[in-house]
Write a protein that holds these residues in place. Structure first.
Motif, PDB file in Angstrom:
ATOM      1  N   PRO A  12       0.864  -1.222   0.120  1.00 28.94           N
ATOM      2  CA  PRO A  12      -0.042   0.069  -0.139  1.00 28.94           C
ATOM      3  C   PRO A  12       0.926   1.347  -0.179  1.00 28.94           C
ATOM      4  CG  PRO A  12       0.356  -0.645   2.220  1.00 28.94           C
ATOM      5  CD  PRO A  12       1.146  -1.630   1.422  1.00 28.94           C
ATOM      6  N   PHE A  45      -3.414  -5.651  -2.048  1.00 29.25           N
ATOM      7  CA  PHE A  45      -4.722  -4.737  -2.080  1.00 29.25           C
ATOM      8  C   PHE A  45      -5.075  -4.582  -3.526  1.00 29.25           C
ATOM      9  CE2 PHE A  45      -2.590  -3.252   1.776  1.00 29.25           C
ATOM     10  CZ  PHE A  45      -3.663  -3.355   2.790  1.00 29.25           C
ATOM     11  N   GLU A  49      -8.696  -0.774  -3.842  1.00 30.10           N
ATOM     12  CA  GLU A  49      -8.386  -0.533  -2.495  1.00 30.10           C
ATOM     13  C   GLU A  49      -7.292   0.467  -2.391  1.00 30.10           C
ATOM     14  OE1 GLU A  49      -9.409  -4.494   0.200  1.00 30.10           O
ATOM     15  OE2 GLU A  49      -7.757  -4.735  -1.428  1.00 30.10           O
ATOM     16  N   ARG A  50      -6.231   0.140  -3.441  1.00 33.15           N
ATOM     17  CA  ARG A  50      -4.863   1.174  -3.449  1.00 33.15           C
ATOM     18  C   ARG A  50      -5.269   2.550  -3.780  1.00 33.15           C
ATOM     19  NH1 ARG A  50      -1.540  -1.969  -7.533  1.00 33.15           N
ATOM     20  NH2 ARG A  50      -3.174  -3.385  -7.616  1.00 33.15           N
ATOM     21  N   GLU A  52      -8.420   3.841  -3.296  1.00 36.80           N
ATOM     22  CA  GLU A  52      -9.012   4.638  -2.343  1.00 36.80           C
ATOM     23  C   GLU A  52      -8.034   5.042  -1.294  1.00 36.80           C
ATOM     24  OE1 GLU A  52     -11.283   1.632  -0.265  1.00 36.80           O
ATOM     25  OE2 GLU A  52     -11.906   3.226   1.181  1.00 36.80           O
ATOM     26  N   LEU A  53      -6.956   4.365  -0.683  1.00 36.76           N
ATOM     27  CA  LEU A  53      -6.206   4.733   0.267  1.00 36.76           C
ATOM     28  C   LEU A  53      -5.443   5.636  -0.094  1.00 36.76           C
ATOM     29  CD1 LEU A  53      -4.962   0.873   1.488  1.00 36.76           C
ATOM     30  CD2 LEU A  53      -6.225   2.756   2.804  1.00 36.76           C
ATOM     31  N   THR A 150      -4.815   5.023   8.672  1.00 40.03           N
ATOM     32  CA  THR A 150      -5.947   4.124   7.928  1.00 40.03           C
ATOM     33  C   THR A 150      -5.169   3.005   7.157  1.00 40.03           C
ATOM     34  OG1 THR A 150      -6.931   6.342   7.303  1.00 40.03           O
ATOM     35  CG2 THR A 150      -7.748   4.237   6.307  1.00 40.03           C
ATOM     36  N   VAL A 151      -3.937   3.289   6.571  1.00 37.94           N
ATOM     37  CA  VAL A 151      -3.277   1.989   5.973  1.00 37.94           C
ATOM     38  C   VAL A 151      -2.900   0.997   7.059  1.00 37.94           C
ATOM     39  CG1 VAL A 151      -0.981   1.222   4.700  1.00 37.94           C
ATOM     40  CG2 VAL A 151      -2.417   3.432   4.065  1.00 37.94           C
ATOM     41  N   ARG A 153      -4.761   0.401   9.703  1.00 43.10           N
ATOM     42  CA  ARG A 153      -5.866  -0.285   9.939  1.00 43.10           C
ATOM     43  C   ARG A 153      -6.060  -1.575   9.143  1.00 43.10           C
ATOM     44  NH1 ARG A 153      -8.962   4.050  10.909  1.00 43.10           N
ATOM     45  NH2 ARG A 153      -8.067   5.143  12.905  1.00 43.10           N
ATOM     46  N   ARG A 154      -6.187  -1.070   7.683  1.00 43.86           N
ATOM     47  CA  ARG A 154      -6.401  -1.845   6.633  1.00 43.86           C
ATOM     48  C   ARG A 154      -5.184  -3.362   6.535  1.00 43.86           C
ATOM     49  NH1 ARG A 154      -9.630   0.414   2.635  1.00 43.86           N
ATOM     50  NH2 ARG A 154     -10.869   1.896   3.739  1.00 43.86           N
ATOM     51  N   ASP A 157      -6.754  -5.345   9.120  1.00 45.94           N
ATOM     52  CA  ASP A 157      -7.681  -6.192   8.532  1.00 45.94           C
ATOM     53  C   ASP A 157      -7.364  -7.467   7.618  1.00 45.94           C
ATOM     54  OD1 ASP A 157      -9.463  -4.399   9.623  1.00 45.94           O
ATOM     55  OD2 ASP A 157      -9.831  -3.347   7.879  1.00 45.94           O
ATOM     56  N   LYS A 158      -6.234  -7.025   6.866  1.00 42.14           N
ATOM     57  CA  LYS A 158      -5.396  -8.072   6.078  1.00 42.14           C
ATOM     58  C   LYS A 158      -4.954  -9.382   6.779  1.00 42.14           C
ATOM     59  CE  LYS A 158      -6.391  -6.493   1.695  1.00 42.14           C
ATOM     60  NZ  LYS A 158      -7.350  -6.965   0.859  1.00 42.14           N
TER      61      LYS A 158
END
Ligand code: ADP
Length: 170
Positions: A12, A45, A49-50, A52-53, A150-151, A153-154, A157-158
């Motif tokens: 990311p 990602f 997704e990339r 959006e981030l 945010t990254v 947190r993502r 999630d992954k």
């Protein structure tokens, strides 16, 4: 209107990328951050997704002359579509140099009117790469100094809860 593109995988986006994007946004009237959609690379990602981030990060820094988009194919074709005069790439260690030299020579051959502009990494980001961030995050390490919240947190999630657990114990 002087436009440039910053192409890359951004899988990311890291603070190292953001530094280059911000500096490009200071030099050019408009910057297109071009997120490469290359299924062969098997990214962590998806391209959506990339994108959006990156959009979140760009908005967070109020970079109003920056647009983020996914793209497929050759960077020079994307640059031509956007009327860009330059492709901006970041350089970290000497190890980046050989690949970037080849890439820029090929791009110059394909599109002599488009200049590749290299920016040296800022010292504090010189060791940051998306792949290192992913590896550390997958092993439960703290990546909060290298990516935005945010990254981070993502990535949690992954990779499950490991990343957060490590943050608490630090
Ligand atoms: P690619 O797969 O095209 O190398 P990356 O997402 O790894 O895509 O990198 C996109 C661009 O950002 C490249 O020009 C790369 O050199 C640059 N870059 C990546 N990390 C950093 C960093 N820490 N400092 C400066 N430039 C960086």
């Amino acid at each position: 209107m002087r436009t440039s593109i910053c192409p890359g995988s951004f899988d990311p986006v890291t603070l190292g990328h953001l530094d280059i994007i911000e500096r490009a946004a200071n030099l050019f009237d408009h910057v297109y951050v071009a997120v490469l959609d290359n299924p062969e690379k098997e990214p962590l990602f998806s391209v959506d997704e990339r994108v959006e981030l990156l959009q979140l990060v760009v908005e967070g820094e109020s970079l109003e002359n920056v647009t983020v988009e996914g793209f497929r194919g050759l960077s020079v074709n994307y640059a031509r579509d956007k009327g860009a005069i330059a492709i901006v790439r970041g350089l970290r260690a000497v190890t980046d140099f050989e690949w970037e030299l080849k890439l820029s020579a090929m791009n110059r051959n394909l599109a002599p009117e488009i200049e590749t502009v290299f920016m040296m990494t800022s010292a504090e980001y010189s060791f940051i790469s998306s792949s290192a961030v992913k590896e550390v995050a997958s092993l439960g390490g703290n990546v909060s100094r290298w990516v935005c919240r945010t990254v981070e947190r993502r990535l949690q999630d992954k990779f499950g809860r490991k990343v957060g657990e490590q943050r608490e114990s630090n």
